[in-house]
Design an enzyme around this catalytic site. Structure first.
Site, PDB file in Angstrom:
ATOM      1  N   GLY A   8       0.862  -1.214  -0.102  1.00 11.66           N
ATOM      2  CA  GLY A   8       0.028  -0.047   0.007  1.00 11.66           C
ATOM      3  C   GLY A   8       0.787   1.136   0.023  1.00 11.66           C
ATOM      4  O   GLY A   8       0.515   2.184   0.345  1.00 11.66           O
ATOM      5  N   ARG A  42       0.255  -1.899  -6.554  1.00 13.47           N
ATOM      6  CA  ARG A  42      -0.384  -2.550  -7.827  1.00 13.47           C
ATOM      7  C   ARG A  42       0.297  -1.638  -8.906  1.00 13.47           C
ATOM      8  O   ARG A  42       0.334  -2.291 -10.022  1.00 13.47           O
ATOM      9  CB  ARG A  42      -1.664  -2.757  -7.958  1.00 13.47           C
ATOM     10  CG  ARG A  42      -2.160  -3.857  -6.799  1.00 13.47           C
ATOM     11  CD  ARG A  42      -3.673  -4.044  -7.076  1.00 13.47           C
ATOM     12  NE  ARG A  42      -4.455  -3.003  -6.449  1.00 13.47           N
ATOM     13  CZ  ARG A  42      -5.799  -2.810  -6.612  1.00 13.47           C
ATOM     14  NH1 ARG A  42      -6.486  -3.927  -7.038  1.00 13.47           N
ATOM     15  NH2 ARG A  42      -6.255  -1.838  -6.276  1.00 13.47           N
ATOM     16  N   ASP A 171      -1.779   0.002  16.633  1.00 15.78           N
ATOM     17  CA  ASP A 171      -2.749   1.095  17.345  1.00 15.78           C
ATOM     18  C   ASP A 171      -1.987   2.411  17.370  1.00 15.78           C
ATOM     19  O   ASP A 171      -1.237   2.345  18.649  1.00 15.78           O
ATOM     20  CB  ASP A 171      -3.589   0.480  18.472  1.00 15.78           C
ATOM     21  CG  ASP A 171      -4.726   1.543  18.820  1.00 15.78           C
ATOM     22  OD1 ASP A 171      -4.678   2.806  18.612  1.00 15.78           O
ATOM     23  OD2 ASP A 171      -5.671   1.062  19.392  1.00 15.78           O
ATOM     24  N   HIS A 172      -2.138   3.170  16.554  1.00 15.11           N
ATOM     25  CA  HIS A 172      -1.242   4.491  16.653  1.00 15.11           C
ATOM     26  C   HIS A 172      -1.207   5.153  18.008  1.00 15.11           C
ATOM     27  O   HIS A 172      -0.361   5.914  18.499  1.00 15.11           O
ATOM     28  CB  HIS A 172      -1.169   5.319  15.474  1.00 15.11           C
ATOM     29  CG  HIS A 172      -2.691   6.241  15.484  1.00 15.11           C
ATOM     30  ND1 HIS A 172      -3.884   5.829  14.854  1.00 15.11           N
ATOM     31  CD2 HIS A 172      -2.936   7.369  16.165  1.00 15.11           C
ATOM     32  CE1 HIS A 172      -4.500   6.703  14.893  1.00 15.11           C
ATOM     33  NE2 HIS A 172      -4.119   7.539  15.720  1.00 15.11           N
ATOM     34  N   HIS A 234      -8.820   2.172  19.994  1.00 15.03           N
ATOM     35  CA  HIS A 234      -8.308   3.202  20.562  1.00 15.03           C
ATOM     36  C   HIS A 234      -8.731   3.478  22.137  1.00 15.03           C
ATOM     37  O   HIS A 234      -7.977   3.579  23.099  1.00 15.03           O
ATOM     38  CB  HIS A 234      -8.597   4.632  19.844  1.00 15.03           C
ATOM     39  CG  HIS A 234      -7.956   4.650  18.603  1.00 15.03           C
ATOM     40  ND1 HIS A 234      -6.904   3.956  18.145  1.00 15.03           N
ATOM     41  CD2 HIS A 234      -8.329   5.487  17.518  1.00 15.03           C
ATOM     42  CE1 HIS A 234      -6.614   4.024  16.992  1.00 15.03           C
ATOM     43  NE2 HIS A 234      -7.386   5.170  16.489  1.00 15.03           N
TER      44      HIS A 234
END
Length: 486
Positions: A8, A42, A171-172, A234
């Site tokens: 990505g 891609r 999980d930022h 979160h």
């Protein structure tokens, strides 16, 4: 040699967060001298074309990167490469394999910044091409599943090809400086622990409010909603850190053992309790910071009759000795009055006040831990106002981390990426944590699905539906911004 592969690599998350975080670590000499960055997607790009996109992303979203110079940028681009990879085409992974050193001693981090339905095909092909052995690690982004059943299926599929200690569920919020400081506040200060229980604490409030709407994520958000996007990960991670018992040491699994115990102790709602203890809402047109903003149903990519919630408030309870009877009020929403993330510990009032004098009721002491926009810890206490007689006012013992420390502030994604490259799992979610969170969330989602009338509306730029205030008011409490001292 550390190799960082970003699946990505041309996407929005890559541009906004991951690439600037890698660049910040690079310019501050936090990466090893032989570090290599490979973007994978891609599109049929050449490495030179991808380097230009990386440079553009850093220019647009890397404004907080300190130490960046044209020379540093050129050096970072020199170790940046691109590989066309379509998860549905096994042959594409041959080219990726050729770019990764064969030695199993070299750490290789595969970051899956893709849609969740791509996770398993990518990992299958990594395994088939011999890329999951040795010192390989895989980072997966949220949301991991739409419910407990789909999360379990993803976990089981990942574990076919990877060991648990190779899986980094990111999980930022766990990378924020103040979230980690919660552990230090709780377990490195002797005066707090005796007060950290039902005897002294009235309630706990955890609130994350956003001023932005769904922006370009309308289609994704409409399939997700605030419960899956924010509460399940979160906010429940913050609950687990606030509520956990002291771990035996600071090892990753010792900390995560206690977190999962707290999540498992969350009281699971019956359908009747869901209607009484939860509020969900959706913003309509209004104004934020004086600017008109559209309602959720007119945002790009959102169906005109959408029932997705953009606001959630919950009165949660934890069924154990430490927290029995102490409500945990959780709240999150988009298009709210301000952008903030706070944890408020409201202590019980004093049993009897000797300071009558017509001053009216006094707000009890509270500890406010601010995660954003600024990081601070404030302990609110009562003190005498200067002058004759005794009249009390509220004062705050204020710890502002920007003032007390001159050390470089590390953004959450940078910290988590560095931890993953070092093999430190402390700030990543373990599989049993994930399942414990879904087991609590699932009954709420199921009850909402059967309730076509429960979705409230609120004006953009407000603090959410009126019902969210009543959720607390019926128990004699109020959200922090609503409290007016008597």
């Amino acid at each position: 040699m550390t190799t960082f592969v970003l699946f990505g690599g041309t996407g929005d998350l890559a541009r906004r967060k991951i690439i600037p975080a890698l660049y910040s670590a690079f310019v501050n000499d936090r990466l090893d001298a032989s570090f290599r960055f490979i973007g994978a997607a891609r599109e049929g790009l050449q490495s030179a074309e991808y380097r230009q996109r990386v440079a553009d992303a850093i220019a647009q979203f890397g404004g907080k990167v300190s130490g960046g110079t044209p020379e540093k940028l050129a050096a970072f681009l020199d170790v940046t490469y691109y590989q066309k990879v379509d998860a549905r085409i096994p042959e594409d992974f041959d080219g990726l394999r050729a770019q990764i050193p064969a030695s199993e001693d070299n750490p290789t981090l595969f970051y899956l910044a893709t849609a969740p339905n791509i996770f398993i095909p990518v990992v299958e092909q990594l395994h088939a091409h011999g890329l999951t052995s040795g010192n390989a690690r895989v980072v997966v982004e949220k949301p991991l599943g739409r419910d407990g059943q789909s999360a379990l299926a993803i976990n089981q599929a990942l574990r076919q090809y990877l060991q648990e200690n190779q899986i980094y569920r990111i999980d930022h919020y766990l990378g924020k400086e103040m979230v980690q400081n919660l552990l230090a506040l709780r377990f490195a200060n002797s005066f707090l622990e005796p007060l950290w229980n039902r005897k002294w604490i009235q309630d706990v409030q955890i609130s994350i409010s956003e001023q932005v709407g769904v922006e370009s994520r309308g289609e994704f958000y409409d399939q997700t909603g605030a419960m899956r996007d924010m509460i399940q990960n979160h906010l429940l991670q913050l609950v687990s850190i606030v509520a956990m018992e002291p771990p035996v040491n600071a090892d990753p699994d010792s900390i995560r053992d206690e977190k999962v115990k707290a999540l498992r102790a969350l009281h699971k709602f019956t359908p009747e309790e869901v209607s009484k203890k939860t509020v969900r809402g959706q913003y309509r047109a209004g104004a934020v910071d004086g600017k008109a903003v559209p309602g959720y149903q007119t945002e790009p990519g959102v169906p005109s009759a959408s029932r997705a919630e953009t606001f959630v408030a919950i009165r949660a309870e934890i069924d154990n000795w430490r927290w029995a009877g102490v409500p945990f009020y959780l709240r999150t929403g988009k298009r709210m009055a301000t952008r903030s993330a706070e944890i408020t510990i409201n202590f019980k009032p004093i049993p009897y006040s000797i300071f009558g004098n017509g001053q009216g009721p006094m707000r009890s002491n509270r500890l406010v831990i601010s995660l954003q926009p600024e990081e601070s810890v404030k302990l609110f206490m009562k003190a005498k106002e200067p002058g004759e007689g005794i009249r009390l006012s509220e004062v705050a013992l204020d710890l502002d981390f920007a003032e007390v420390s001159t050390s470089r502030r590390v953004e959450s994604y940078e910290r988590l990426l560095l931890d993953a490259m070092r093999g430190d799992l402390t700030l990543f979610v373990r599989d049993d944590e994930l399942m414990a969170a879904w087991n609590w969330v699932d009954p709420i989602l199921q009850a909402w699905q059967n309730d076509s009338e429960g979705l409230k509306s609120y004006i953009a730029g407000s603090w959410g539906p009126v019902a969210a205030s009543y959720l607390l008011a019926q128990h004699g409490a109020a959200w922090g911004e609503e409290y007016v001292e008597g």
